[in-house]
Scaffold this motif. Structure first.
Motif, PDB file in Angstrom:
ATOM      1  N   THR A 209       0.861  -1.183   0.000  1.00  0.00           N
ATOM      2  CA  THR A 209       0.000   0.000   0.000  1.00  0.00           C
ATOM      3  C   THR A 209       0.894   1.228   0.000  1.00  0.00           C
ATOM      4  OG1 THR A 209      -1.771  -1.131   1.198  1.00  0.00           O
ATOM      5  CG2 THR A 209      -1.759   1.265   1.277  1.00  0.00           C
ATOM      6  N   THR A 210       0.619   2.143  -0.906  1.00  0.00           N
ATOM      7  CA  THR A 210       1.413   3.369  -1.021  1.00  0.00           C
ATOM      8  C   THR A 210       0.656   4.508  -0.364  1.00  0.00           C
ATOM      9  OG1 THR A 210       2.323   2.578  -3.119  1.00  0.00           O
ATOM     10  CG2 THR A 210       2.606   4.910  -2.607  1.00  0.00           C
ATOM     11  N   VAL A 211       1.333   5.191   0.563  1.00  0.00           N
ATOM     12  CA  VAL A 211       0.732   6.291   1.322  1.00  0.00           C
ATOM     13  C   VAL A 211       1.545   7.557   1.048  1.00  0.00           C
ATOM     14  CG1 VAL A 211       0.190   7.166   3.623  1.00  0.00           C
ATOM     15  CG2 VAL A 211      -0.141   4.744   3.099  1.00  0.00           C
ATOM     16  N   ARG A 212       0.863   8.642   0.718  1.00  0.00           N
ATOM     17  CA  ARG A 212       1.528   9.928   0.494  1.00  0.00           C
ATOM     18  C   ARG A 212       1.376  10.787   1.740  1.00  0.00           C
ATOM     19  NH1 ARG A 212      -0.549  14.671  -1.252  1.00  0.00           N
ATOM     20  NH2 ARG A 212      -2.460  13.601  -1.907  1.00  0.00           N
ATOM     21  N   ALA A 213       2.512  11.074   2.382  1.00  0.00           N
ATOM     22  CA  ALA A 213       2.504  11.880   3.596  1.00  0.00           C
ATOM     23  C   ALA A 213       2.245  13.346   3.247  1.00  0.00           C
ATOM     24  CB  ALA A 213       3.828  11.733   4.337  1.00  0.00           C
ATOM     25  N   LEU A 214       1.962  14.157   4.276  1.00  0.00           N
ATOM     26  CA  LEU A 214       1.715  15.571   4.049  1.00  0.00           C
ATOM     27  C   LEU A 214       2.954  16.282   3.521  1.00  0.00           C
ATOM     28  CD1 LEU A 214      -0.475  16.499   7.158  1.00  0.00           C
ATOM     29  CD2 LEU A 214      -1.213  16.029   4.821  1.00  0.00           C
ATOM     30  N   SER A 215       4.126  15.709   3.769  1.00  0.00           N
ATOM     31  CA  SER A 215       5.365  16.267   3.225  1.00  0.00           C
ATOM     32  C   SER A 215       5.558  15.904   1.756  1.00  0.00           C
ATOM     33  CB  SER A 215       6.559  15.758   4.039  1.00  0.00           C
ATOM     34  OG  SER A 215       6.619  14.339   4.006  1.00  0.00           O
ATOM     35  N   ASN A 216       4.587  15.212   1.163  1.00  0.00           N
ATOM     36  CA  ASN A 216       4.591  14.784  -0.242  1.00  0.00           C
ATOM     37  C   ASN A 216       5.560  13.637  -0.500  1.00  0.00           C
ATOM     38  OD1 ASN A 216       3.096  15.237  -2.571  1.00  0.00           O
ATOM     39  ND2 ASN A 216       4.757  16.330  -3.571  1.00  0.00           N
ATOM     40  N   ASN A 217       6.031  12.973   0.536  1.00  0.00           N
ATOM     41  CA  ASN A 217       6.846  11.774   0.385  1.00  0.00           C
ATOM     42  C   ASN A 217       5.943  10.548   0.355  1.00  0.00           C
ATOM     43  OD1 ASN A 217       9.243  13.298   0.526  1.00  0.00           O
ATOM     44  ND2 ASN A 217       9.196  13.254   2.755  1.00  0.00           N
TER      45      ASN A 217
END
Length: 365
Positions: A209-217
């Motif tokens: 599962t790919t998660v995009r953090a608020l830092s855009n990482n």
């Protein structure tokens, strides 16, 4: 015995091949015209169907022309049989690719419609493609006269060995299917794991599962680990949520005035700041008689999880400015300094922890 080849045979075979080419060209033009009309509709299913027919229809026309040409030629029974088998395999192969494209497109359309986000769960698309291609391969083998029963038996025995060797991979695969089927997590949800990772779910595929953090990482989490860990989904059952902001005022403050002023600031923020909920009813709840202040909680409404930071930022700024205008004082924590035989002791007041930047009052003992 077969008869000798004549010019009429060659002429009829040529006509059949040309007819197949013309039919393939006309079908391609017709499907292109249908595709332009399908683009105007909101339903994506017709786009998928037309796109798939663009592959199977021309090939079917070409195969029909070639079969007709072969039927007019004086071929032996064996050659005629091989030609028919070859053309049949080509048509089945094209049909299999078309069906896999249609099914995968429909699965993607349904996934997007149910999740309501731009991202898609590719795990279902990949599984449907593999299943359709496998069925098409078995049909081709059966068409060629190859018995598939021994092959299925060998695959069953070999599959057990493969399953033992790929335990982690299969665990991630079935964990991903379980996560999507149970609707625990969908692409577009904002989640937070007990291990600290958090962000928007971009995609769920067969392994991770790919998660995009608020830092855009991008944070990549194996499906098996995601299924076993404790997780908070901030988008379910509703995307809208409430946040709590802690505050406090001095004991000489008029609490009625504090409540009224705070509610006015909440209403102002809910109306003017993007991401806030204008229909949210302002709520202020006093709850604590502290050592230096009366504590209370302010409840704010936000549209989604990431909006809370901007709303908190604006609310604290506006509330601080409004309190200064109204003469409402926010006291700083006090600290007592005691001197004992040349040593300095700093006993903290009960329930009070000084914060960086706080003005500290020193009281000699």
């Amino acid at each position: 015995m077969t008869r000798a080849l004549t010019m009429n045979d060659v002429l009829f075979a040529g006509i059949a091949i040309v007819a197949g080419l013309v039919a393939a060209f006309l079908l391609r033009m017709l499907l292109r015209w249908l595709g332009r009309h399908a683009d105007r509709t909101q339903w994506r299913g017709d786009d998928v169907a037309v796109d798939a027919l663009r592959m199977i229809a021309p090939w079917a026309a070409l195969a029909g022309g070639a079969a007709s040409a072969a039927a007019t030629l004086p071929l032996t029974r064996t050659v005629q049989h091989h030609v028919n088998q070859t053309l049949t395999v080509l048509v089945i192969f094209a049909a299999t690719l078309s069906v896999s494209r249609v099914v995968a497109g429909l699965v993607q359309s349904v996934t997007q419609a149910r999740s309501g986000v731009a991202g898609s769960a590719t795990i279902f698309m990949n599984i449907t493609r593999i299943l359709v291609l496998a069925i098409g391969f078995l049909v081709v083998l059966q068409t060629l006269g190859i018995s598939i029963a021994p092959m299925l038996t060998a695959l069953g025995v070999g599959g057990l060995a493969v399953a033992l060797a790929l335990q982690d991979t299969l665990a991630n695969l079935f964990a991903g299917i379980h996560i999507l089927a149970s609707k625990t997590v969908q692409p577009g949800d904002y989640i937070r794991l007990s291990s600290g990772e958090e962000g928007y779910v971009e995609d769920i595929n067969w392994r991770q599962t790919t998660v995009r953090a608020l830092s855009n990482n991008l944070v990549v989490i194996p499906n098996g680990q995601l299924a076993k860990t404790n997780m908070t989904n901030f988008m379910r059952p509703e995307q809208e949520l409430t946040i709590l902001v802690q505050a406090g005022v001095s004991y000489d403050s008029d609490l009625e005035q504090v409540e009224e002023v705070t509610k006015e600031v909440v209403t102002e923020v809910m109306t003017e700041i993007t991401g806030a909920l204008p229909e949210h009813e302002p709520a202020v709840r006093f709850h604590t008689f502290g050592d230096s202040r009366i504590g209370f909680t302010v409840i704010l409404g936000v549209g989604e999880f990431s909006d809370q930071y901007r709303i908190k930022h604006e609310f604290i700024k506006r509330l601080h400015r409004r309190y200064r205008e109204e003469g409402i004082r926010i006291p700083s924590p006090a600290r007592t300094v005691a001197l004992q035989q040349g040593s300095v002791v700093f006993p903290q007041q009960r329930g009070t922890e000084p914060e960086p930047g706080d003005m500290t009052a020193f009281r000699p003992v």
